[in-house]
Design a protein around this motif. Structure first.
Motif, PDB file in Angstrom:
ATOM      1  N   PRO A 162       0.808  -1.356   0.022  1.00  0.00           N
ATOM      2  CA  PRO A 162       0.074  -0.097  -0.063  1.00  0.00           C
ATOM      3  C   PRO A 162       0.705   1.256  -0.141  1.00  0.00           C
ATOM      4  CG  PRO A 162      -0.183  -1.043   2.133  1.00  0.00           C
ATOM      5  CD  PRO A 162       0.505  -1.895   1.197  1.00  0.00           C
ATOM      6  N   PHE A 163       2.231   1.372   0.390  1.00  0.00           N
ATOM      7  CA  PHE A 163       2.838   2.379   0.459  1.00  0.00           C
ATOM      8  C   PHE A 163       3.804   2.379  -0.799  1.00  0.00           C
ATOM      9  CE2 PHE A 163       2.122   1.074   4.722  1.00  0.00           C
ATOM     10  CZ  PHE A 163       1.022   1.953   4.956  1.00  0.00           C
ATOM     11  N   ALA A 164       3.635   1.704  -1.735  1.00  0.00           N
ATOM     12  CA  ALA A 164       4.622   1.844  -3.022  1.00  0.00           C
ATOM     13  C   ALA A 164       4.374   3.064  -3.833  1.00  0.00           C
ATOM     14  CB  ALA A 164       4.173   0.762  -3.996  1.00  0.00           C
ATOM     15  N   ALA A 165       5.328   3.686  -4.312  1.00  0.00           N
ATOM     16  CA  ALA A 165       5.475   5.157  -4.839  1.00  0.00           C
ATOM     17  C   ALA A 165       4.088   5.163  -6.002  1.00  0.00           C
ATOM     18  CB  ALA A 165       6.668   5.208  -5.745  1.00  0.00           C
ATOM     19  N   GLU A 166       3.289   6.185  -5.568  1.00  0.00           N
ATOM     20  CA  GLU A 166       2.071   6.200  -6.300  1.00  0.00           C
ATOM     21  C   GLU A 166       1.220   5.186  -6.603  1.00  0.00           C
ATOM     22  OE1 GLU A 166       3.239   9.656  -9.593  1.00  0.00           O
ATOM     23  OE2 GLU A 166       4.448   7.936  -9.580  1.00  0.00           O
ATOM     24  N   ASP A 167       1.111   4.257  -5.636  1.00  0.00           N
ATOM     25  CA  ASP A 167       0.321   3.154  -5.608  1.00  0.00           C
ATOM     26  C   ASP A 167       0.515   2.197  -6.699  1.00  0.00           C
ATOM     27  OD1 ASP A 167      -1.366   1.342  -4.388  1.00  0.00           O
ATOM     28  OD2 ASP A 167      -3.180   2.437  -5.115  1.00  0.00           O
ATOM     29  N   HIS A 168       1.821   2.232  -7.380  1.00  0.00           N
ATOM     30  CA  HIS A 168       2.094   1.621  -8.867  1.00  0.00           C
ATOM     31  C   HIS A 168       1.707   0.040  -8.683  1.00  0.00           C
ATOM     32  CE1 HIS A 168       6.128   0.850  -7.200  1.00  0.00           C
ATOM     33  NE2 HIS A 168       6.166  -0.213  -7.733  1.00  0.00           N
ATOM     34  N   GLN A 169       1.691  -0.577  -7.481  1.00  0.00           N
ATOM     35  CA  GLN A 169       1.561  -1.944  -7.437  1.00  0.00           C
ATOM     36  C   GLN A 169       0.266  -2.188  -7.492  1.00  0.00           C
ATOM     37  OE1 GLN A 169       2.832  -4.520  -4.514  1.00  0.00           O
ATOM     38  NE2 GLN A 169       5.211  -3.781  -4.714  1.00  0.00           N
ATOM     39  N   THR A 170      -0.940  -1.372  -7.317  1.00  0.00           N
ATOM     40  CA  THR A 170      -2.136  -1.406  -7.333  1.00  0.00           C
ATOM     41  C   THR A 170      -2.538  -1.438  -9.165  1.00  0.00           C
ATOM     42  OG1 THR A 170      -2.912  -0.834  -5.380  1.00  0.00           O
ATOM     43  CG2 THR A 170      -4.456  -0.773  -6.998  1.00  0.00           C
ATOM     44  N   TYR A 171      -1.740  -0.769  -9.948  1.00  0.00           N
ATOM     45  CA  TYR A 171      -1.995  -0.684 -11.297  1.00  0.00           C
ATOM     46  C   TYR A 171      -1.491  -1.801 -11.922  1.00  0.00           C
ATOM     47  CZ  TYR A 171      -2.874   4.468 -11.038  1.00  0.00           C
ATOM     48  OH  TYR A 171      -3.133   5.852 -10.688  1.00  0.00           O
ATOM     49  N   ASN A 172      -0.431  -2.461 -11.217  1.00  0.00           N
ATOM     50  CA  ASN A 172       0.164  -3.581 -11.866  1.00  0.00           C
ATOM     51  C   ASN A 172      -1.009  -4.819 -11.694  1.00  0.00           C
ATOM     52  OD1 ASN A 172       2.592  -2.328 -12.531  1.00  0.00           O
ATOM     53  ND2 ASN A 172       3.652  -3.284 -10.945  1.00  0.00           N
ATOM     54  N   ALA A 173      -1.504  -4.807 -10.368  1.00  0.00           N
ATOM     55  CA  ALA A 173      -2.433  -6.077  -9.960  1.00  0.00           C
ATOM     56  C   ALA A 173      -3.685  -5.899 -10.837  1.00  0.00           C
ATOM     57  CB  ALA A 173      -2.530  -5.826  -8.507  1.00  0.00           C
ATOM     58  N   THR A 174      -3.982  -4.634 -11.127  1.00  0.00           N
ATOM     59  CA  THR A 174      -5.275  -4.521 -11.664  1.00  0.00           C
ATOM     60  C   THR A 174      -5.129  -5.206 -13.144  1.00  0.00           C
ATOM     61  OG1 THR A 174      -5.890  -2.487 -10.382  1.00  0.00           O
ATOM     62  CG2 THR A 174      -6.927  -2.841 -12.686  1.00  0.00           C
ATOM     63  N   VAL A 175      -4.196  -5.119 -13.869  1.00  0.00           N
ATOM     64  CA  VAL A 175      -3.934  -5.760 -15.106  1.00  0.00           C
ATOM     65  C   VAL A 175      -4.163  -7.211 -15.003  1.00  0.00           C
ATOM     66  CG1 VAL A 175      -2.311  -6.129 -16.968  1.00  0.00           C
ATOM     67  CG2 VAL A 175      -2.292  -4.010 -15.885  1.00  0.00           C
ATOM     68  N   PHE A 176      -3.450  -7.936 -14.008  1.00  0.00           N
ATOM     69  CA  PHE A 176      -3.775  -9.091 -13.919  1.00  0.00           C
ATOM     70  C   PHE A 176      -5.097  -9.868 -13.666  1.00  0.00           C
ATOM     71  CE2 PHE A 176       0.503  -9.568 -14.686  1.00  0.00           C
ATOM     72  CZ  PHE A 176       1.225 -10.690 -14.775  1.00  0.00           C
ATOM     73  N   ALA A 177      -5.669  -8.894 -12.513  1.00  0.00           N
ATOM     74  CA  ALA A 177      -7.076  -8.941 -12.115  1.00  0.00           C
ATOM     75  C   ALA A 177      -8.086  -9.132 -13.336  1.00  0.00           C
ATOM     76  CB  ALA A 177      -7.483  -8.107 -10.770  1.00  0.00           C
ATOM     77  N   ASN A 178      -8.011  -7.782 -14.110  1.00  0.00           N
ATOM     78  CA  ASN A 178      -8.841  -7.674 -15.181  1.00  0.00           C
ATOM     79  C   ASN A 178      -8.802  -8.747 -16.215  1.00  0.00           C
ATOM     80  OD1 ASN A 178      -9.767  -5.314 -14.044  1.00  0.00           O
ATOM     81  ND2 ASN A 178      -8.572  -4.019 -15.147  1.00  0.00           N
ATOM     82  N   ALA A 179      -7.689  -9.519 -16.115  1.00  0.00           N
ATOM     83  CA  ALA A 179      -7.521 -10.579 -17.261  1.00  0.00           C
ATOM     84  C   ALA A 179      -7.734 -11.859 -16.546  1.00  0.00           C
ATOM     85  CB  ALA A 179      -5.894 -10.648 -17.555  1.00  0.00           C
ATOM     86  N   GLY A 180      -8.369 -11.860 -15.410  1.00  0.00           N
ATOM     87  CA  GLY A 180      -8.656 -13.003 -14.653  1.00  0.00           C
ATOM     88  C   GLY A 180      -7.456 -13.995 -14.228  1.00  0.00           C
ATOM     89  N   ALA A 181      -6.430 -13.462 -14.277  1.00  0.00           N
ATOM     90  CA  ALA A 181      -5.216 -14.230 -13.992  1.00  0.00           C
ATOM     91  C   ALA A 181      -5.015 -14.389 -12.479  1.00  0.00           C
ATOM     92  CB  ALA A 181      -3.942 -13.657 -14.730  1.00  0.00           C
ATOM     93  N   ALA A 182      -5.610 -13.317 -11.660  1.00  0.00           N
ATOM     94  CA  ALA A 182      -5.446 -13.051 -10.191  1.00  0.00           C
ATOM     95  C   ALA A 182      -6.570 -12.556  -9.534  1.00  0.00           C
ATOM     96  CB  ALA A 182      -4.125 -12.045 -10.050  1.00  0.00           C
ATOM     97  N   ILE A 183      -6.693 -12.632  -8.084  1.00  0.00           N
ATOM     98  CA  ILE A 183      -7.764 -11.931  -7.547  1.00  0.00           C
ATOM     99  C   ILE A 183      -7.078 -10.895  -6.709  1.00  0.00           C
ATOM    100  CG2 ILE A 183      -9.193 -12.162  -5.528  1.00  0.00           C
ATOM    101  CD1 ILE A 183      -9.571 -15.103  -6.305  1.00  0.00           C
TER     102      ILE A 183
END
Length: 369
Positions: free
Chosen positions: A283-304
């Motif tokens: 949650p404290f990654a610069a500019e919340d960039h990890q959430t942007y990364n995770a969203t790509v995988f979640a939207n593709a159905g590869a992750a929750i």
């Protein structure tokens, strides 16, 4: 006539695995270059690359949010680093620079451009970092891990190549690779990893949930990182807690499910190894960039995707138990993870380096120069 020598390339990559591993993977594909490394003292590169490539170090840090004496000190340090790198590039007759961003990219890029040398930058994240957004227009080429990053770099020459992973992640699984962990061959395996720096909050959450997973027959390999204060806080025959593991490729290849932070490098490794995942971005990654990364995988159905602030032990515990019962869903997630992988990313990135450096490399290799 002197025999032609290999053109020289300076790789600037420092700090975390997210910066270092893609750079190492690219370097593995550049046997036709003499590679030297630029890093920062006392960072991870002193352990990972110093025995493979000649390592040069400069002191450089990030700018603080508020202006003050700290800002002036950082600026002076940056200027000193630029002069040091410029001297290194000039005296070493380097053909150019490849960097994976971060603070080290600043002095490397300034120094290279002041000498008219090409710079190739690789940005792994879906939301490019501040350094990348600032300096991308100055680069010869910016290689991207996610296509969605293009919209943030409209003034730069970009190409999406995925994120390079080390060769072992692309190799066929070795059935003997995990002998030291003595994991049951039939049991479902959950791998927990918080990135190269570990994740204390994630570690605590997993330890609360793990007993229910053991009751369901699962095993857990928990990569805790070096700074976990409760490394021995849980003991069970089906539980392995390790600060670090030398063969993450084999571990992901064997895993039925991963629970992970969402650094771009780790996500790429999960995709290449076809590993379904539950992602809990730092949650404290610069500019919340990890959430942007995770969203790509979640939207593709590869992750929750779960946000740490909203996640309870019951939610994580039950989500894992549900997935372990739904083998078809795990298989589907694995297929969708595989679809996100760019298997030849390292080769593509290495070729970008060659194409950008080719004119100068040809000049430098002429006899008598």
């Amino acid at each position: 006539m002197r025999p032609p020598t290999l053109p020289r390339l300076l790789i600037a990559a420092s700090g975390t695995g997210g910066h270092l591993f893609p750079a190492i993977a690219t370097a593995e594909q550049l046997a036709d270059y003499q590679i030297e490394w630029l890093g920062v003292p006392d960072r991870l590169e002193t352990k990972l690359v110093s025995d493979r490539y000649r390592l040069h170090t400069v002191k450089v840090g990030g700018f603080q949010q508020k202006l003050g004496l700290g800002t002036l000190k950082t600026l002076l340090g940056l200027m000193g680093s630029v002069f040091k790198v410029r001297k290194l590039l000039r005296e070493g007759q380097f053909s150019g620079v490849f960097t994976t961003g971060g603070y080290i990219a600043g002095p490397a890029l300034f120094a290279a451009r002041s000498l008219g040398l090409p710079v190739i930058l690789h940005e792994s994240n879906a939301l490019p970092g501040k350094v990348t957004r600032l300096f991308a227009p100055w680069c010869s080429t910016v290689a991207l891990g996610f296509e969605s990053a293009t919209k943030y770099l409209k003034n730069a020459k970009t190409i999406c190549v995925g994120t390079p992973v080390r060769s072992q992640f692309r190799s066929a699984p070795d059935p003997t690779a995990l002998k030291d962990l003595a994991i049951s061959k039939e049991a479902p395996l959950i791998v927990v990893v918080g990135g190269s720096q570990g994740a204390v909050a994630l570690n605590q959450l997993v330890r609360q949930c793990a007993p229910a997973w053991f009751e369901a027959g699962a095993w857990v390999v928990h990569i805790t990182g070096e700074s976990d204060p409760d490394l021995r806080g849980l003991a069970h025959p089906h539980y392995r807690a390790l600060p670090f593991y030398h063969n993450m490729a084999a571990l992901f290849q064997r895993a039925n499910l991963a629970i992970s932070r969402a650094g771009a490098g780790t996500l790429t490794e999960l995709a290449v190894t076809h590993t379904p995942s539950i992602l809990i971005p730092y949650p404290f990654a610069a500019e919340d960039h990890q959430t942007y990364n995770a969203t790509v995988f979640a939207n593709a159905g590869a992750a929750i995707l779960f946000r740490q602030s909203e996640l309870t032990p019951d939610m994580l515990q039950n989500s894992v138990l549900t997935l372990l019962k739904e083998r078809m869903r795990l298989d589907q997630m694995a297929e969708r993870a595989a679809a996100l992988a760019v298997i030849d990313s390292a080769e593509q990135t290495a070729q970008l380096v060659r194409d950008s450096l080719a004119p100068r490399s040809a000049t430098m290799s002429k006899p008598g120069l």
